[in-house]
Design a protein around this motif. Structure first.
Motif, PDB file in Angstrom:
ATOM      1  N   HIS A 185      41.488  12.835 -16.472  1.00 54.24           N
ATOM      2  CA  HIS A 185      40.939  11.557 -16.043  1.00 54.24           C
ATOM      3  C   HIS A 185      39.538  11.285 -16.573  1.00 54.24           C
ATOM      4  N   SER A 186      38.977  12.213 -17.319  1.00 55.27           N
ATOM      5  CA  SER A 186      37.655  11.941 -17.879  1.00 55.27           C
ATOM      6  C   SER A 186      37.760  10.807 -18.885  1.00 55.27           C
ATOM      7  N   ILE A 187      36.725   9.976 -18.943  1.00 54.69           N
ATOM      8  CA  ILE A 187      36.744   8.814 -19.836  1.00 54.69           C
ATOM      9  C   ILE A 187      36.605   9.283 -21.280  1.00 54.69           C
ATOM     10  N   LYS A 188      37.520   8.828 -22.127  1.00 54.76           N
ATOM     11  CA  LYS A 188      37.568   9.306 -23.510  1.00 54.76           C
ATOM     12  C   LYS A 188      37.200   8.192 -24.494  1.00 54.76           C
ATOM     13  N   PHE A 189      36.515   8.580 -25.563  1.00 53.82           N
ATOM     14  CA  PHE A 189      36.165   7.665 -26.646  1.00 53.82           C
ATOM     15  C   PHE A 189      36.669   8.234 -27.962  1.00 53.82           C
ATOM     16  N   ALA A 190      36.849   7.345 -28.933  1.00 56.40           N
ATOM     17  CA  ALA A 190      37.235   7.767 -30.278  1.00 56.40           C
ATOM     18  C   ALA A 190      36.428   6.963 -31.282  1.00 56.40           C
ATOM     19  N   GLU A 191      36.369   7.455 -32.495  1.00 54.35           N
ATOM     20  CA  GLU A 191      35.684   6.727 -33.557  1.00 54.35           C
ATOM     21  C   GLU A 191      36.350   5.362 -33.754  1.00 54.35           C
ATOM     22  N   TRP A 192      35.545   4.378 -34.109  1.00 53.73           N
ATOM     23  CA  TRP A 192      36.066   3.024 -34.331  1.00 53.73           C
ATOM     24  C   TRP A 192      37.097   3.040 -35.445  1.00 53.73           C
ATOM     25  N   ASN A 193      38.265   2.469 -35.154  1.00 57.51           N
ATOM     26  CA  ASN A 193      39.335   2.378 -36.143  1.00 57.51           C
ATOM     27  C   ASN A 193      39.682   0.898 -36.308  1.00 57.51           C
ATOM     28  N   THR A 194      39.308   0.332 -37.447  1.00 58.04           N
ATOM     29  CA  THR A 194      39.489  -1.103 -37.669  1.00 58.04           C
ATOM     30  C   THR A 194      40.947  -1.515 -37.583  1.00 58.04           C
ATOM     31  N   ASP A 195      41.847  -0.710 -38.124  1.00 56.39           N
ATOM     32  CA  ASP A 195      43.268  -1.064 -38.116  1.00 56.39           C
ATOM     33  C   ASP A 195      43.813  -1.123 -36.686  1.00 56.39           C
ATOM     34  N   VAL A 196      43.446  -0.141 -35.873  1.00 59.52           N
ATOM     35  CA  VAL A 196      43.915  -0.113 -34.489  1.00 59.52           C
ATOM     36  C   VAL A 196      43.385  -1.307 -33.710  1.00 59.52           C
ATOM     37  N   MET A 197      42.105  -1.596 -33.878  1.00 59.13           N
ATOM     38  CA  MET A 197      41.505  -2.702 -33.139  1.00 59.13           C
ATOM     39  C   MET A 197      42.045  -4.048 -33.606  1.00 59.13           C
ATOM     40  N   LYS A 198      42.317  -4.168 -34.906  1.00 60.76           N
ATOM     41  CA  LYS A 198      42.875  -5.422 -35.427  1.00 60.76           C
ATOM     42  C   LYS A 198      44.255  -5.677 -34.844  1.00 60.76           C
ATOM     43  N   ALA A 199      45.068  -4.616 -34.763  1.00 60.47           N
ATOM     44  CA  ALA A 199      46.408  -4.757 -34.189  1.00 60.47           C
ATOM     45  C   ALA A 199      46.333  -5.135 -32.718  1.00 60.47           C
ATOM     46  N   ALA A 200      45.403  -4.516 -31.973  1.00 58.20           N
ATOM     47  CA  ALA A 200      45.247  -4.826 -30.552  1.00 58.20           C
ATOM     48  C   ALA A 200      44.798  -6.273 -30.366  1.00 58.20           C
ATOM     49  N   ARG A 201      43.879  -6.716 -31.209  1.00 53.32           N
ATOM     50  CA  ARG A 201      43.389  -8.098 -31.111  1.00 53.32           C
ATOM     51  C   ARG A 201      44.522  -9.093 -31.411  1.00 53.32           C
ATOM     52  N   THR A 202      45.340  -8.757 -32.383  1.00 50.11           N
ATOM     53  CA  THR A 202      46.458  -9.632 -32.726  1.00 50.11           C
ATOM     54  C   THR A 202      47.421  -9.766 -31.557  1.00 50.11           C
TER      55      THR A 202
END
Length: 244
Positions: A185-202
């Motif tokens: 349950h610890s809050i996790k972060f990852a390096e910015w991935n443009t492809d992943v974020m673009k797909a999520a935004r779409t």
């Protein structure tokens, strides 16, 4: 609430088990109530998630959006004892390396006592503590510091202080990416991935990716082509089960 037992020494084993069970239920309820209060009194830039392994620990992140610490992201752990809220202040620890007069740079310990010298049941709540932890980065105090070096620099050399703060911010940002492998349950972060974020935004902003069960149904002439609704298309019938 009045306890049913006057003297623990006189309790038999079954009574003690019942007493301990009652105390545990009371403790769990207190934390559930505190978490619900935090949701009602949400603090912008503060995110908290209870541990998946123990009820007395919360993981969180604080984002600082202006001032000397602008751009900082700090992990923290909030820990309460099993006697909460009757046995003193919770513990609040940032990740190591936070450069601030009221934070121990090596351990991450936040000086809670300056704001909560006595934890008052029914008056002080965990969301108050979270607001204080965020507020120290907007209103820096140097009285009775845990980090003497930081306090001296803040009072005598602002340029050097700000340079050290920036170094600390960059180090802490890198450590935010390190996962806590011991708790799911610890809050996790990852390096910015443009492809992943673009797909999520779409998926969020383009209507054709929305989950519509009646996608092939003929649209009425005046149908809305975007957005979500709790009503079936072309009708006034809500998405609820038919009556039996």
């Amino acid at each position: 609430m009045t306890m049913a037992y006057g003297n623990v020494d006189n309790l038999d084993e079954d009574d003690i088990d019942g007493h301990n069970f009652f105390c545990q239920i009371r403790y769990e309820y207190s934390l559930m109530s505190e978490y619900a209060q935090l949701q009602r009194h949400s603090i912008p830039g503060v995110y908290v998630l209870p541990s998946g392994q123990t009820s007395h620990m919360w993981y969180g992140l604080i984002f600082i959006r202006s001032g000397v610490y602008q751009g900082a992201i700090y992990k923290f752990t909030l820990t309460v004892s099993k006697g909460y809220p009757d046995d003193g202040c919770p513990e609040f620890d940032f990740q190591a390396g936070v450069f601030h007069p009221v934070v121990n740079c090596e351990t991450g310990e936040l000086d809670i006592r300056r704001e909560f010298p006595i934890w008052r049941r029914g008056v002080d709540f965990l969301y108050h503590l979270l607001a204080y932890a965020q507020g120290i980065f907007y209103n820096v105090e140097t009285r009775d510091p845990l980090n003497v070096e930081a306090a001296k620099l803040y009072n005598s050399d602002q340029d050097e202080y700000q340079a050290r703060v920036k170094q600390s911010i960059e180090r802490c940002k890198q450590e935010v990416l390190a996962p806590n492998v011991h708790d799911p349950h610890s809050i996790k972060f990852a390096e910015w991935n443009t492809d992943v974020m673009k797909a999520a935004r779409t998926m969020i902003f383009e209507p054709e990716f929305l989950d519509t069960a009646e996608e092939d149904q003929e649209e009425p002439a005046n149908a809305q082509v975007s957005g979500l609704s709790w009503v079936k298309k072309g009708t006034t019938q809500p998405f609820s089960k038919d009556k039996l």
